[in-house]
Design an enzyme around this catalytic site. Structure first.
Site, PDB file in Angstrom:
ATOM      1  N   THR A 133       0.822  -1.220   0.000  1.00 48.09           N
ATOM      2  CA  THR A 133       0.000   0.000   0.000  1.00 48.09           C
ATOM      3  C   THR A 133       0.851   1.263   0.000  1.00 48.09           C
ATOM      4  O   THR A 133       1.984   1.262   0.500  1.00 48.09           O
ATOM      5  CB  THR A 133      -0.888  -0.005   1.263  1.00 48.09           C
ATOM      6  OG1 THR A 133      -1.493   1.269   1.420  1.00 48.09           O
ATOM      7  CG2 THR A 133      -0.086  -0.291   2.540  1.00 48.09           C
ATOM      8  N   ASP A 134       0.279   2.350  -0.502  1.00 51.64           N
ATOM      9  CA  ASP A 134       0.977   3.645  -0.442  1.00 51.64           C
ATOM     10  C   ASP A 134       1.016   4.200   0.985  1.00 51.64           C
ATOM     11  O   ASP A 134       1.744   5.141   1.266  1.00 51.64           O
ATOM     12  CB  ASP A 134       0.317   4.661  -1.391  1.00 51.64           C
ATOM     13  CG  ASP A 134      -1.138   4.975  -1.037  1.00 51.64           C
ATOM     14  OD1 ASP A 134      -1.725   4.277  -0.183  1.00 51.64           O
ATOM     15  OD2 ASP A 134      -1.695   5.920  -1.637  1.00 51.64           O
ATOM     16  N   GLU A 135       0.218   3.589   1.894  1.00 50.82           N
ATOM     17  CA  GLU A 135       0.144   4.126   3.259  1.00 50.82           C
ATOM     18  C   GLU A 135       1.465   3.972   4.004  1.00 50.82           C
ATOM     19  O   GLU A 135       1.688   4.616   5.028  1.00 50.82           O
ATOM     20  CB  GLU A 135      -1.024   3.474   4.023  1.00 50.82           C
ATOM     21  CG  GLU A 135      -2.335   3.738   3.306  1.00 50.82           C
ATOM     22  CD  GLU A 135      -3.596   3.313   4.045  1.00 50.82           C
ATOM     23  OE1 GLU A 135      -3.562   3.241   5.273  1.00 50.82           O
ATOM     24  OE2 GLU A 135      -4.600   3.064   3.362  1.00 50.82           O
ATOM     25  N   TYR A 158      -1.852  -0.558  10.872  1.00 55.24           N
ATOM     26  CA  TYR A 158      -1.968  -1.222   9.561  1.00 55.24           C
ATOM     27  C   TYR A 158      -0.766  -0.882   8.686  1.00 55.24           C
ATOM     28  O   TYR A 158      -0.074  -1.775   8.188  1.00 55.24           O
ATOM     29  CB  TYR A 158      -3.273  -0.809   8.855  1.00 55.24           C
ATOM     30  CG  TYR A 158      -3.288  -1.140   7.376  1.00 55.24           C
ATOM     31  CD1 TYR A 158      -3.280  -2.460   6.926  1.00 55.24           C
ATOM     32  CD2 TYR A 158      -3.278  -0.121   6.405  1.00 55.24           C
ATOM     33  CE1 TYR A 158      -3.272  -2.764   5.557  1.00 55.24           C
ATOM     34  CE2 TYR A 158      -3.278  -0.419   5.046  1.00 55.24           C
ATOM     35  CZ  TYR A 158      -3.278  -1.733   4.621  1.00 55.24           C
ATOM     36  OH  TYR A 158      -3.263  -2.028   3.285  1.00 55.24           O
ATOM     37  N   LYS A 162       2.336  -3.211   7.214  1.00 58.41           N
ATOM     38  CA  LYS A 162       2.639  -3.390   5.782  1.00 58.41           C
ATOM     39  C   LYS A 162       4.069  -2.919   5.488  1.00 58.41           C
ATOM     40  O   LYS A 162       4.778  -3.532   4.680  1.00 58.41           O
ATOM     41  CB  LYS A 162       1.633  -2.618   4.905  1.00 58.41           C
ATOM     42  CG  LYS A 162       0.211  -3.150   4.937  1.00 58.41           C
ATOM     43  CD  LYS A 162       0.036  -4.550   4.357  1.00 58.41           C
ATOM     44  CE  LYS A 162       0.231  -4.631   2.865  1.00 58.41           C
ATOM     45  NZ  LYS A 162      -0.132  -5.985   2.338  1.00 58.41           N
TER      46      LYS A 162
HETATM   47  P1  NAD Z   1      -9.384  -7.701   1.902  1.00 62.39           P
HETATM   48  O1  NAD Z   1      -9.434  -7.389   3.353  1.00 62.39           O
HETATM   49  O2  NAD Z   1     -10.587  -7.486   1.061  1.00 62.39           O
HETATM   50  O3  NAD Z   1      -8.928  -9.227   1.690  1.00 62.39           O
HETATM   51  C1  NAD Z   1      -7.921  -9.823   2.452  1.00 62.39           C
HETATM   52  C2  NAD Z   1      -8.001 -11.315   2.228  1.00 62.39           C
HETATM   53  O4  NAD Z   1      -6.934 -11.922   2.977  1.00 62.39           O
HETATM   54  C3  NAD Z   1      -9.310 -11.950   2.713  1.00 62.39           C
HETATM   55  O5  NAD Z   1      -9.820 -12.809   1.716  1.00 62.39           O
HETATM   56  C4  NAD Z   1      -8.913 -12.720   3.966  1.00 62.39           C
HETATM   57  O6  NAD Z   1      -9.693 -13.869   4.182  1.00 62.39           O
HETATM   58  C5  NAD Z   1      -7.463 -13.062   3.636  1.00 62.39           C
HETATM   59  N1  NAD Z   1      -6.668 -13.329   4.850  1.00 62.39           N
HETATM   60  C6  NAD Z   1      -6.595 -12.577   5.971  1.00 62.39           C
HETATM   61  N2  NAD Z   1      -5.786 -13.163   6.875  1.00 62.39           N
HETATM   62  C7  NAD Z   1      -5.315 -14.309   6.296  1.00 62.39           C
HETATM   63  C8  NAD Z   1      -4.424 -15.338   6.700  1.00 62.39           C
HETATM   64  N3  NAD Z   1      -3.869 -15.331   7.920  1.00 62.39           N
HETATM   65  N4  NAD Z   1      -4.145 -16.329   5.834  1.00 62.39           N
HETATM   66  C9  NAD Z   1      -4.709 -16.346   4.593  1.00 62.39           C
HETATM   67  N5  NAD Z   1      -5.586 -15.427   4.165  1.00 62.39           N
HETATM   68  C10 NAD Z   1      -5.872 -14.407   5.003  1.00 62.39           C
HETATM   69  O7  NAD Z   1      -8.141  -6.863   1.355  1.00 62.39           O
HETATM   70  P2  NAD Z   1      -7.947  -6.141  -0.052  1.00 62.39           P
HETATM   71  O8  NAD Z   1      -8.529  -4.789   0.023  1.00 62.39           O
HETATM   72  O9  NAD Z   1      -8.344  -7.070  -1.155  1.00 62.39           O
HETATM   73  O10 NAD Z   1      -6.355  -5.988  -0.062  1.00 62.39           O
HETATM   74  C11 NAD Z   1      -5.509  -7.008  -0.560  1.00 62.39           C
HETATM   75  C12 NAD Z   1      -4.069  -6.588  -0.394  1.00 62.39           C
HETATM   76  O11 NAD Z   1      -3.833  -5.373  -1.089  1.00 62.39           O
HETATM   77  C13 NAD Z   1      -3.667  -6.332   1.061  1.00 62.39           C
HETATM   78  O12 NAD Z   1      -2.371  -6.837   1.244  1.00 62.39           O
HETATM   79  C14 NAD Z   1      -3.697  -4.817   1.188  1.00 62.39           C
HETATM   80  O13 NAD Z   1      -2.756  -4.396   2.162  1.00 62.39           O
HETATM   81  C15 NAD Z   1      -3.293  -4.407  -0.208  1.00 62.39           C
HETATM   82  N6  NAD Z   1      -3.809  -3.095  -0.642  1.00 62.39           N
HETATM   83  C16 NAD Z   1      -5.152  -2.815  -0.543  1.00 62.39           C
HETATM   84  C17 NAD Z   1      -5.624  -1.594  -0.995  1.00 62.39           C
HETATM   85  C18 NAD Z   1      -7.105  -1.234  -0.945  1.00 62.39           C
HETATM   86  O14 NAD Z   1      -7.475  -0.105  -1.276  1.00 62.39           O
HETATM   87  N7  NAD Z   1      -7.990  -2.152  -0.582  1.00 62.39           N
HETATM   88  C19 NAD Z   1      -4.732  -0.657  -1.549  1.00 62.39           C
HETATM   89  C20 NAD Z   1      -3.380  -0.993  -1.634  1.00 62.39           C
HETATM   90  C21 NAD Z   1      -2.925  -2.222  -1.189  1.00 62.39           C
HETATM   91  P1  TYD Z   2     -10.771   3.757   4.259  1.00 59.83           P
HETATM   92  O1  TYD Z   2     -11.722   3.296   3.199  1.00 59.83           O
HETATM   93  O2  TYD Z   2     -10.824   3.129   5.604  1.00 59.83           O
HETATM   94  O3  TYD Z   2      -9.318   3.652   3.633  1.00 59.83           O
HETATM   95  P2  TYD Z   2      -7.882   4.190   4.204  1.00 59.83           P
HETATM   96  O4  TYD Z   2      -8.070   4.713   5.564  1.00 59.83           O
HETATM   97  O5  TYD Z   2      -7.061   2.945   4.192  1.00 59.83           O
HETATM   98  O6  TYD Z   2      -7.437   5.213   3.232  1.00 59.83           O
HETATM   99  O7  TYD Z   2     -10.987   5.317   4.472  1.00 59.83           O
HETATM  100  C1  TYD Z   2     -10.839   6.227   3.389  1.00 59.83           C
HETATM  101  C2  TYD Z   2     -10.982   7.636   3.962  1.00 59.83           C
HETATM  102  O8  TYD Z   2     -12.324   7.804   4.437  1.00 59.83           O
HETATM  103  C3  TYD Z   2     -10.099   7.899   5.147  1.00 59.83           C
HETATM  104  O9  TYD Z   2      -9.649   9.257   5.089  1.00 59.83           O
HETATM  105  C4  TYD Z   2     -11.007   7.718   6.355  1.00 59.83           C
HETATM  106  C5  TYD Z   2     -12.363   8.153   5.824  1.00 59.83           C
HETATM  107  N1  TYD Z   2     -13.541   7.483   6.403  1.00 59.83           N
HETATM  108  C6  TYD Z   2     -14.613   8.252   6.892  1.00 59.83           C
HETATM  109  O10 TYD Z   2     -14.589   9.489   6.846  1.00 59.83           O
HETATM  110  N2  TYD Z   2     -15.700   7.592   7.389  1.00 59.83           N
HETATM  111  C7  TYD Z   2     -15.759   6.222   7.461  1.00 59.83           C
HETATM  112  O11 TYD Z   2     -16.770   5.675   7.962  1.00 59.83           O
HETATM  113  C8  TYD Z   2     -14.654   5.462   6.955  1.00 59.83           C
HETATM  114  C9  TYD Z   2     -14.657   3.959   7.005  1.00 59.83           C
HETATM  115  C10 TYD Z   2     -13.571   6.134   6.419  1.00 59.83           C
END
Ligand code: NAD
Ligand code: TYD
Length: 350
Positions: A133-135, A158, A162
């Protein structure tokens, strides 16, 4: 069938993993895609029902923190590559229960790296791809962008977990020459995202005429990328990325949270035939998230120039497709928001 690659995709039942699997299962019949997922609250095999009987797809229930289980999967399939997405992924939950994030995101990544090192010896034809993630780069002010050389400055449990896993992946590259690549992506949106993240949470609440909780004053900024574009970036990096390199992936689509929420209100009201302004009235500015990062913004020029990748879906089209999907899939929404999630939701949003 003799598959040319046998790729373990961890976290394939989650949001991004399911989109990636669909893309790869359909595009590469010559590869076997093994979905290794523990099926936590965020994992849902319904996300993959359309590809579950494809001959090159298989699901294995797998907890990546369990070295014995990981070893069994490697022996059973002789995995040639890993695309690692499994993680605890929600910042608010990491504030509530940091240890779960350390265990899955750090230890889990370490277990996988160790297994790859053992199984692959010094063979550089394999790849361990860490989806990150970019975070990890921290929080920006009003200007500037994260590049691949921005110093790490994670600020939530989180993002710290990461960042630690990114460091571990690089450590295995430098110390053991394990073939690795990493990508750091901005906020994804699209179908099948668990409705605790901003966009699906808001759509779900608008649909059910519930209050819309905006943290702080709503001026925090995120860069939003269509999940299908992230999947295509992962496909591109997996095939063409250079070993040991990092690629930033972003949507060139920065929005303030409040503007995004208002846009979703308008879109959903229009689709449901409600009077304009109906849902905006339910926006509530609530207590800010602890340590809330102000702004994320990505400079994605490296992947654009070196690997010729660019986002294909315009934001307005992507947001509309997302809203349509949630409105058409209320059964999915009801399924994933029943059970444990109800408790979490009640505690936070009512
Ligand atoms: P998600 O929470 O939707 O899915 C995570 C998956 O991992 C789930 O299917 C869960 O069952 C599985 N999981 C959790 N713990 C596990 C374990 N111990 N063993 C095996 N499986 C396990 O997450 P996502 O949004 O699809 O993100 C996927 C990846 O991409 C993550 O690594 C996240 O950090 C990264 N990422 C997400 C975003 C975003 O915007 N969602 C952006 C950048 C990077
Ligand atoms: P989120 O979807 O949790 O992603 P991330 O924190 O990983 O970027 O949140 C996106 C943005 O929205 C973040 O600035 C927090 C804000 N947010 C709210 O204002 N209300 C909410 O209920 C949630 C879940 C997030």
């Amino acid at each position: 069938m003799n598959f040319t690659k046998r790729i373990l995709v961890t976290g394939g039942a989650g949001f991004i993993g399911s989109h990636l699997l669909r893309l790869m299962v359909e595009k590469y019949p010559q590869y076997q895609l093994i979905n290794g997922d523990a099926l936590t609250y965020a994992g849902n095999l319904e996300n993959l029902s359309d590809i579950e009987s494809a001959p090159n797809y298989v699901f294995e229930k797998l907890d990546i923190t369990n070295a014995a289980q990981v070893g069994v999967i490697f022996s059973k399939y002789a995995c040639t590559d890993v695309i690692h997405l499994a993680a605890e992924s929600h910042v608010d939950r990491s504030i509530e229960n940091p240890l779960a994030f350390l265990t899955t995101n750090i230890i889990g990544t370490g277990v996988l790296l160790n297994q790859c090192r053992q199984s692959w010896n010094d063979d550089k034809s394999h790849l361990f791809y860490h989806v990150s993630t970019d975070e990890v780069y921290g929080s920006l002010g009003e200007t500037g962008y994260f590049t691949e050389s921005t110093s790490y400055d994670p600020r939530s449990p989180y993002s710290a977990s990461k960042a630690s896993s990114d460091h571990l992946v690089r450590a295995y590259y430098h110390t053991f020459q394990l073939p690795i690549v990493i990508s750091n992506c901005s906020n994804n949106y699209g179908p099948n995202q668990f409705p605790e993240k901003l966009i699906p949470l808001m759509i779900n609440n608008i649909l059910h005429e519930k209050a819309l909780p905006v943290y702080g004053d709503g001026t925090n900024v995120r860069d939003w990328l269509w999940v299908g574009d992230h999947a295509s970036a992962i496909d591109t990096i997996f095939h063409n990325g250079e070993l040991g390199e990092t690629y930033n992936v972003g949507g060139d689509n920065e929005m303030k949270n409040i503007d995004l929420v208002k846009m979703l209100c308008k879109l959903v009201d229009k689709k449901l035939g409600r009077a304009e302004g109906t849902s905006e009235k339910t926006i509530r500015f609530v207590e800010d998230r602890k340590g809330h990062d102000h702004r994320y913004a990505i400079d994605a020029s490296k992947i654009k120039h070196d690997l010729n990748w660019t986002p294909a879906v315009f934001p307005i089209e992507g947001f509309e497709k997302t809203v349509d999907w949630y409105l058409e899939n209320t059964k999915w929404l009801n399924n994933v928001t029943s059970g444990d999630y109800q408790e979490y939701y009640k505690k936070h949003y009512t």
